[in-house]
Structures are given as C-alpha cells and as structure tokens.
Design a protein around this motif. Structure first.
Motif, short mmCIF file in Angstrom:
data_model
loop_
_atom_site.label_atom_id
_atom_site.label_comp_id
_atom_site.label_asym_id
_atom_site.label_seq_id
_atom_site.Cartn_x
_atom_site.Cartn_y
_atom_site.Cartn_z
N SER A 112 4.18 -29.54 -11.54
CA SER A 112 3.01 -29.63 -12.42
C SER A 112 1.73 -29.49 -11.62
CB SER A 112 3.01 -30.97 -13.17
OG SER A 112 4.09 -31.06 -14.03
N LEU A 113 1.69 -30.11 -10.47
CA LEU A 113 0.52 -29.98 -9.60
C LEU A 113 0.35 -28.54 -9.13
CD1 LEU A 113 -1.75 -31.38 -8.01
CD2 LEU A 113 -0.10 -31.75 -6.19
N ASN A 114 1.47 -27.90 -8.78
CA ASN A 114 1.43 -26.50 -8.36
C ASN A 114 0.97 -25.59 -9.50
OD1 ASN A 114 1.75 -24.46 -6.51
ND2 ASN A 114 3.91 -24.14 -7.00
N LEU A 115 1.42 -25.88 -10.72
CA LEU A 115 0.98 -25.09 -11.88
C LEU A 115 -0.52 -25.22 -12.10
CD1 LEU A 115 1.92 -23.34 -14.30
CD2 LEU A 115 2.06 -25.47 -15.58
N ILE A 116 -1.05 -26.41 -11.94
CA ILE A 116 -2.49 -26.62 -12.09
C ILE A 116 -3.25 -25.81 -11.04
CG2 ILE A 116 -4.34 -28.32 -11.84
CD1 ILE A 116 -2.46 -30.35 -13.14
N LEU A 117 -2.79 -25.87 -9.82
CA LEU A 117 -3.47 -25.13 -8.75
C LEU A 117 -3.40 -23.62 -8.98
CD1 LEU A 117 -2.33 -27.18 -5.64
CD2 LEU A 117 -4.56 -27.18 -6.73
N ASN A 118 -2.23 -23.12 -9.38
CA ASN A 118 -2.08 -21.68 -9.63
C ASN A 118 -2.93 -21.22 -10.81
OD1 ASN A 118 -0.37 -21.21 -7.51
ND2 ASN A 118 1.49 -21.53 -8.73
N CYS A 119 -2.94 -21.99 -11.90
CA CYS A 119 -3.76 -21.61 -13.05
C CYS A 119 -5.24 -21.67 -12.72
CB CYS A 119 -3.45 -22.51 -14.25
SG CYS A 119 -1.91 -22.13 -15.07
N SER A 120 -5.63 -22.63 -11.90
CA SER A 120 -7.04 -22.72 -11.49
C SER A 120 -7.43 -21.51 -10.65
CB SER A 120 -7.28 -23.99 -10.70
OG SER A 120 -7.03 -25.11 -11.48
N LYS A 121 -6.56 -21.11 -9.72
CA LYS A 121 -6.84 -19.93 -8.90
C LYS A 121 -6.92 -18.68 -9.76
CE LYS A 121 -4.65 -21.59 -4.69
NZ LYS A 121 -3.51 -21.43 -3.78
N LYS A 122 -5.98 -18.54 -10.70
CA LYS A 122 -5.98 -17.36 -11.58
C LYS A 122 -7.23 -17.33 -12.44
CE LYS A 122 -0.99 -16.79 -11.88
NZ LYS A 122 0.18 -16.83 -12.77
N SER A 123 -7.63 -18.49 -12.94
CA SER A 123 -8.86 -18.55 -13.75
C SER A 123 -10.08 -18.16 -12.94
CB SER A 123 -9.06 -19.95 -14.32
OG SER A 123 -8.03 -20.30 -15.17
N TYR A 124 -10.12 -18.64 -11.72
CA TYR A 124 -11.24 -18.33 -10.84
C TYR A 124 -11.31 -16.84 -10.55
CZ TYR A 124 -14.18 -18.40 -6.69
OH TYR A 124 -15.18 -18.15 -5.77
N HIS A 125 -10.18 -16.25 -10.21
CA HIS A 125 -10.16 -14.81 -9.92
C HIS A 125 -10.41 -13.98 -11.17
CE1 HIS A 125 -9.13 -15.28 -5.77
NE2 HIS A 125 -8.07 -16.01 -6.06
N LEU A 126 -9.95 -14.47 -12.30
CA LEU A 126 -10.18 -13.78 -13.56
C LEU A 126 -11.67 -13.74 -13.88
CD1 LEU A 126 -8.80 -12.63 -16.20
CD2 LEU A 126 -9.09 -14.94 -17.10
#
Length: 120
Positions: free
Chosen positions: A27-41
């Motif tokens: 769950s922590l990894n999913l939060i970090l990955n979604c945050s990175k994707k949102s930032y790059h998006l």
C-alpha cells in the motif's frame, strides 16, 4: 517484568504479522508510485489536458484507498496496544521504557530476519 517481556514478544510478533499479511508495504509502494505518476503527469507537456483530467482523479482515488487502508492498520495496532495495556496495567510504560523499547526492537529485527530466511 518477565510477564511484560513475554507480552511484548507476543505483541511484537502479532504486529509484524499484521503488517506483512495486510500488505502494508505494498500500500505504501502504491501511494509512492501513484504520487510519482501524478507528478510526472502534471509536468508533462506531451499529455493532453483531457487525459490529465481523466487520470488525476483515478490516481487520487488510489492514493486515498491506500492511505485509508494504512490508517486503519495503524489504528488497529494502537487499539491492540491499548487493549494489552488495559489487560496488563503499566504495559505501555514498560513498552516505552528503554528496556521495553530495546527488547521490542531487537525481537522485531530477529523475527523479521528469521521470517525472511524461513519463508523466502
């Protein structure tokens, strides 16, 4: 003190198993990955605003669900700690003492290593 040490041992193993079996770290990894994707998006000029409008709410919901899951797990751990303190008066004081904290830390490191060797 021996009773508190044993209870600390059992509680430490229970919390570690709860964290591993509920996929806390995924769950922590999913939060970090979604945050990175949102930032790059948001920073990408190659992605149209239409797709940004579609993807950002999706990422937000994923982050919210994972955060809620992690929060629930942490609340459950705190509840278990207070329940044990209710059953064994003074357990929280022992747990936050130098000896109790050191024992719990040492036990958790040993248990995680043993679990890693046995199950991986």
């Amino acid at each position: 003190m021996i009773v508190f040490s044993f209870v600390s041992f059992v509680l430490t193993i229970a919390v570690i198993e709860l964290v591993f079996r509920t996929n806390f770290f995924s769950s922590l990894n999913l939060i970090l990955n979604c945050s990175k994707k949102s930032y790059h998006l948001m920073l990408s000029s190659k992605i149209s605003d239409h797709w940004k409008e579609k993807l950002l709410p999706y990422y937000s919901v994923m982050i919210f669900k994972s955060s809620l899951k992690m929060f629930t797990i942490l609340i459950l751990i705190v509840f278990i700690g207070f329940l044990v303190d209710y059953l064994f008066k003074g357990f929280i004081d022992y747990l936050f003492s130098f000896i109790g904290f050191s024992l719990s830390l040492l036990l958790s490191i040993l248990y995680v290593r043993l679990r890693w060797v046995l199950f991986e």
